[in-house]
Design a protein around this motif. Sequence first.
Motif, PDB file in Angstrom:
ATOM      1  N   ILE A 218      -2.483  15.263 -14.875  1.00 55.98           N
ATOM      2  CA  ILE A 218      -3.185  14.304 -13.626  1.00 55.98           C
ATOM      3  C   ILE A 218      -3.820  13.709 -13.364  1.00 55.98           C
ATOM      4  O   ILE A 218      -3.525  12.341 -12.683  1.00 55.98           O
ATOM      5  CB  ILE A 218      -3.388  15.564 -12.120  1.00 55.98           C
ATOM      6  N   TYR A 219      -5.214  14.495 -14.068  1.00 52.50           N
ATOM      7  CA  TYR A 219      -6.335  13.383 -14.278  1.00 52.50           C
ATOM      8  C   TYR A 219      -6.734  12.359 -14.777  1.00 52.50           C
ATOM      9  O   TYR A 219      -6.671  10.799 -14.675  1.00 52.50           O
ATOM     10  CB  TYR A 219      -7.923  13.888 -14.285  1.00 52.50           C
ATOM     11  N   LYS A 220      -5.557  12.183 -15.896  1.00 46.79           N
ATOM     12  CA  LYS A 220      -5.780  11.261 -17.234  1.00 46.79           C
ATOM     13  C   LYS A 220      -4.594  10.189 -16.470  1.00 46.79           C
ATOM     14  O   LYS A 220      -4.871   8.835 -16.787  1.00 46.79           O
ATOM     15  CB  LYS A 220      -5.144  11.257 -18.237  1.00 46.79           C
ATOM     16  N   ILE A 221      -3.556  10.466 -15.939  1.00 53.64           N
ATOM     17  CA  ILE A 221      -2.534   8.690 -15.324  1.00 53.64           C
ATOM     18  C   ILE A 221      -3.318   8.673 -14.718  1.00 53.64           C
ATOM     19  O   ILE A 221      -3.393   7.292 -13.614  1.00 53.64           O
ATOM     20  CB  ILE A 221      -1.095  10.181 -14.772  1.00 53.64           C
TER      21      ILE A 221
ATOM     22  N   ARG B 147       0.704  -1.019   0.029  1.00 51.70           N
ATOM     23  CA  ARG B 147      -0.139   0.703  -0.120  1.00 51.70           C
ATOM     24  C   ARG B 147       0.650   1.500  -0.014  1.00 51.70           C
ATOM     25  O   ARG B 147       0.876   2.175  -0.678  1.00 51.70           O
ATOM     26  CB  ARG B 147      -0.832   0.065   1.289  1.00 51.70           C
ATOM     27  N   LEU B 148       1.804   1.355   0.522  1.00 51.65           N
ATOM     28  CA  LEU B 148       2.848   2.123   0.860  1.00 51.65           C
ATOM     29  C   LEU B 148       3.195   2.517  -0.912  1.00 51.65           C
ATOM     30  O   LEU B 148       3.165   3.635  -1.408  1.00 51.65           O
ATOM     31  CB  LEU B 148       3.810   2.227   2.324  1.00 51.65           C
ATOM     32  N   SER B 149       3.749   1.663  -1.125  1.00 49.12           N
ATOM     33  CA  SER B 149       4.118   1.926  -2.470  1.00 49.12           C
ATOM     34  C   SER B 149       3.266   2.160  -3.443  1.00 49.12           C
ATOM     35  O   SER B 149       4.162   2.902  -4.549  1.00 49.12           O
ATOM     36  CB  SER B 149       5.229   0.052  -2.847  1.00 49.12           C
ATOM     37  N   GLY B 150       2.867   1.800  -3.496  1.00 46.00           N
ATOM     38  CA  GLY B 150       1.536   2.372  -4.649  1.00 46.00           C
ATOM     39  C   GLY B 150       0.723   4.277  -4.145  1.00 46.00           C
ATOM     40  O   GLY B 150       0.802   4.516  -5.373  1.00 46.00           O
ATOM     41  N   VAL B 151       0.861   4.561  -3.128  1.00 50.90           N
ATOM     42  CA  VAL B 151       1.223   5.660  -2.326  1.00 50.90           C
ATOM     43  C   VAL B 151       2.472   6.628  -2.977  1.00 50.90           C
ATOM     44  O   VAL B 151       1.916   7.453  -4.037  1.00 50.90           O
ATOM     45  CB  VAL B 151       1.046   5.755  -0.640  1.00 50.90           C
ATOM     46  N   LEU B 152       3.261   6.245  -3.026  1.00 45.61           N
ATOM     47  CA  LEU B 152       4.269   6.395  -3.848  1.00 45.61           C
ATOM     48  C   LEU B 152       4.560   6.532  -4.953  1.00 45.61           C
ATOM     49  O   LEU B 152       4.884   7.721  -5.602  1.00 45.61           O
ATOM     50  CB  LEU B 152       6.100   6.056  -2.691  1.00 45.61           C
ATOM     51  N   ALA B 153       3.996   4.786  -5.869  1.00 42.55           N
ATOM     52  CA  ALA B 153       4.432   5.757  -6.887  1.00 42.55           C
ATOM     53  C   ALA B 153       3.276   6.361  -7.453  1.00 42.55           C
ATOM     54  O   ALA B 153       2.881   7.551  -8.587  1.00 42.55           O
ATOM     55  CB  ALA B 153       3.453   4.368  -7.659  1.00 42.55           C
ATOM     56  N   MET B 154       2.105   6.511  -7.249  1.00 42.88           N
ATOM     57  CA  MET B 154       0.802   7.508  -7.574  1.00 42.88           C
ATOM     58  C   MET B 154       1.175   9.275  -6.776  1.00 42.88           C
ATOM     59  O   MET B 154       0.684  10.229  -7.931  1.00 42.88           O
ATOM     60  CB  MET B 154      -0.493   7.577  -7.233  1.00 42.88           C
ATOM     61  N   LEU B 155       2.179   9.537  -6.037  1.00 40.30           N
ATOM     62  CA  LEU B 155       2.866  10.351  -6.646  1.00 40.30           C
ATOM     63  C   LEU B 155       3.739  10.843  -6.589  1.00 40.30           C
ATOM     64  O   LEU B 155       4.003  11.971  -7.544  1.00 40.30           O
ATOM     65  CB  LEU B 155       3.565  10.473  -4.589  1.00 40.30           C
ATOM     66  N   VAL B 156       4.942   9.366  -7.454  1.00 43.41           N
ATOM     67  CA  VAL B 156       5.835  10.099  -8.204  1.00 43.41           C
ATOM     68  C   VAL B 156       4.280  10.541  -9.584  1.00 43.41           C
ATOM     69  O   VAL B 156       5.011  10.954 -10.693  1.00 43.41           O
ATOM     70  CB  VAL B 156       6.569   9.193  -8.872  1.00 43.41           C
ATOM     71  N   LEU B 157       3.767   9.236  -9.876  1.00 47.61           N
ATOM     72  CA  LEU B 157       3.168   9.895 -11.889  1.00 47.61           C
ATOM     73  C   LEU B 157       2.351  10.641 -11.749  1.00 47.61           C
ATOM     74  O   LEU B 157       2.802  11.328 -12.842  1.00 47.61           O
ATOM     75  CB  LEU B 157       2.559   8.034 -11.443  1.00 47.61           C
TER      76      LEU B 157
ATOM     77  N   ARG C 212      -8.623   5.588  -4.409  1.00 43.02           N
ATOM     78  CA  ARG C 212      -9.234   6.191  -3.717  1.00 43.02           C
ATOM     79  C   ARG C 212      -9.231   8.089  -4.509  1.00 43.02           C
ATOM     80  O   ARG C 212      -9.592   8.608  -4.176  1.00 43.02           O
ATOM     81  CB  ARG C 212      -8.470   6.449  -2.477  1.00 43.02           C
ATOM     82  N   LEU C 213      -7.385   8.165  -5.103  1.00 41.99           N
ATOM     83  CA  LEU C 213      -7.555   9.402  -5.304  1.00 41.99           C
ATOM     84  C   LEU C 213      -8.338   9.481  -6.980  1.00 41.99           C
ATOM     85  O   LEU C 213      -9.012  10.856  -7.279  1.00 41.99           O
ATOM     86  CB  LEU C 213      -6.147   9.742  -6.580  1.00 41.99           C
ATOM     87  N   ASP C 214      -8.255   8.168  -7.927  1.00 42.74           N
ATOM     88  CA  ASP C 214      -9.937   8.148  -8.947  1.00 42.74           C
ATOM     89  C   ASP C 214     -11.204   8.735  -8.720  1.00 42.74           C
ATOM     90  O   ASP C 214     -11.636   9.725  -9.144  1.00 42.74           O
ATOM     91  CB  ASP C 214      -9.616   6.792  -9.678  1.00 42.74           C
ATOM     92  N   ASP C 215     -11.927   8.212  -7.316  1.00 41.72           N
ATOM     93  CA  ASP C 215     -12.714   8.845  -6.940  1.00 41.72           C
ATOM     94  C   ASP C 215     -13.237  10.367  -6.284  1.00 41.72           C
ATOM     95  O   ASP C 215     -13.481  10.510  -6.832  1.00 41.72           O
ATOM     96  CB  ASP C 215     -13.021   7.792  -5.663  1.00 41.72           C
ATOM     97  N   LEU C 216     -11.918  10.630  -5.973  1.00 41.06           N
ATOM     98  CA  LEU C 216     -11.599  12.056  -5.438  1.00 41.06           C
ATOM     99  C   LEU C 216     -11.958  13.405  -6.566  1.00 41.06           C
ATOM    100  O   LEU C 216     -12.490  13.622  -6.229  1.00 41.06           O
ATOM    101  CB  LEU C 216      -9.898  12.097  -4.775  1.00 41.06           C
ATOM    102  N   LEU C 217     -11.332  12.771  -7.924  1.00 39.01           N
ATOM    103  CA  LEU C 217     -10.797  13.359  -8.851  1.00 39.01           C
ATOM    104  C   LEU C 217     -11.852  13.394  -9.529  1.00 39.01           C
ATOM    105  O   LEU C 217     -12.363  14.402 -10.571  1.00 39.01           O
ATOM    106  CB  LEU C 217      -9.771  12.992  -9.596  1.00 39.01           C
ATOM    107  N   ASN C 218     -13.043  12.256  -9.497  1.00 39.63           N
ATOM    108  CA  ASN C 218     -13.983  12.284 -10.254  1.00 39.63           C
ATOM    109  C   ASN C 218     -15.084  12.264  -9.386  1.00 39.63           C
ATOM    110  O   ASN C 218     -16.730  12.799  -9.906  1.00 39.63           O
ATOM    111  CB  ASN C 218     -14.487  10.587 -10.542  1.00 39.63           C
ATOM    112  N   LEU C 219     -15.192  12.846  -8.240  1.00 42.23           N
ATOM    113  CA  LEU C 219     -16.077  13.233  -7.045  1.00 42.23           C
ATOM    114  C   LEU C 219     -17.137  14.499  -8.023  1.00 42.23           C
ATOM    115  O   LEU C 219     -18.285  14.296  -7.486  1.00 42.23           O
ATOM    116  CB  LEU C 219     -15.546  14.058  -6.336  1.00 42.23           C
ATOM    117  N   ILE C 220     -16.767  15.908  -8.200  1.00 42.17           N
ATOM    118  CA  ILE C 220     -17.239  16.796  -9.044  1.00 42.17           C
ATOM    119  C   ILE C 220     -17.840  16.216 -10.334  1.00 42.17           C
ATOM    120  O   ILE C 220     -19.247  16.560 -10.334  1.00 42.17           O
ATOM    121  CB  ILE C 220     -16.664  18.278  -8.789  1.00 42.17           C
ATOM    122  N   PRO C 221     -16.793  15.590 -10.778  1.00 42.42           N
ATOM    123  CA  PRO C 221     -17.456  15.303 -12.541  1.00 42.42           C
ATOM    124  C   PRO C 221     -18.401  14.717 -12.750  1.00 42.42           C
ATOM    125  O   PRO C 221     -19.518  14.576 -13.540  1.00 42.42           O
ATOM    126  CB  PRO C 221     -15.683  15.240 -13.140  1.00 42.42           C
TER     127      PRO C 221
END
Length: 298
Positions: free
Chosen positions: A162-165, A48-58, A189-198
Amino acid sequence: MTLILGMLLDAVLGEPRWLWSRLPHPAILMGQLVGWFDRHYNSGQHRRLSGVLAMLVLCALAGASGWVLHMLPGQIVDIVILAILLAQKSLVQHVQAVSDALRLSLGDGRRAVAMIVGRDTRDQDAPAVARAAIESAAENMSDGVIAPIFWFAVAGLPGLLIYKITNTADSMIGYKTPRHKAFGWAAARLDDLLNLIPARLTALLIWLVTNRPDARAIIAEAPLHRSPNAGWPEAAMAHGLNVALSGPRCYAGQIMDYPFVNDEGERTLEPDHIDQAVQVLWRTWALALLGFGAIALL
């Protein structure tokens, strides 16, 4: 004006095969980058931590790339990249292809809808094929059109990339499978957040361009969807067309007994219903063009 021109360019050209048969599409490059992180860092006890760091880098790479591209002189780069990363015309073409194929035969319809949905289609009857196409139309109107437009309007090319990645990562690793449940948690979770309003904005637009069904029904049923966001455009489309969507379906050989959205709507769906959904896609796009265009001009 950049936003308006980008939307118009996508609506006219879509995804030209002559170009993307010779060059790698940016979405493909994003997928390859996500895949590289998945192969190299999805292991060990701290996935999970690796995934968080990967998304931060991406996201950092995507945002920085957007900023550099935006710094290039003129607006043409912004317009072209926006048009490339929007999916209005390609979405319409893929959904319409299901309608056209289903009119030929059930087998053709199944093969066409398999191109745009992740569920098992081999044993679907004709109404199930049509239902899957309409659900895909509603959900992808949010993910592939309104959300990119929204984030471009809010934060320009950095916001769009950022949204597309994030959306690409979610589609690849954001599943609750043994391999990706932990590593893909941050992407989902980040995708859920970014799609909340759209997603809710898409539902509002669909509501405005259809027969304006009882909004209370949409608000009540949207949160019942397995996704915190996809239920909104799907519920709006179901009530707008007065058809029943969602319901039981099969994934990887396993039947999922999901409830119907707009349970009292028409269930015997036909190609004509898909055609109606395509018309809603264009009317929703047109209203978005007017709305975002007016905001951009102001």
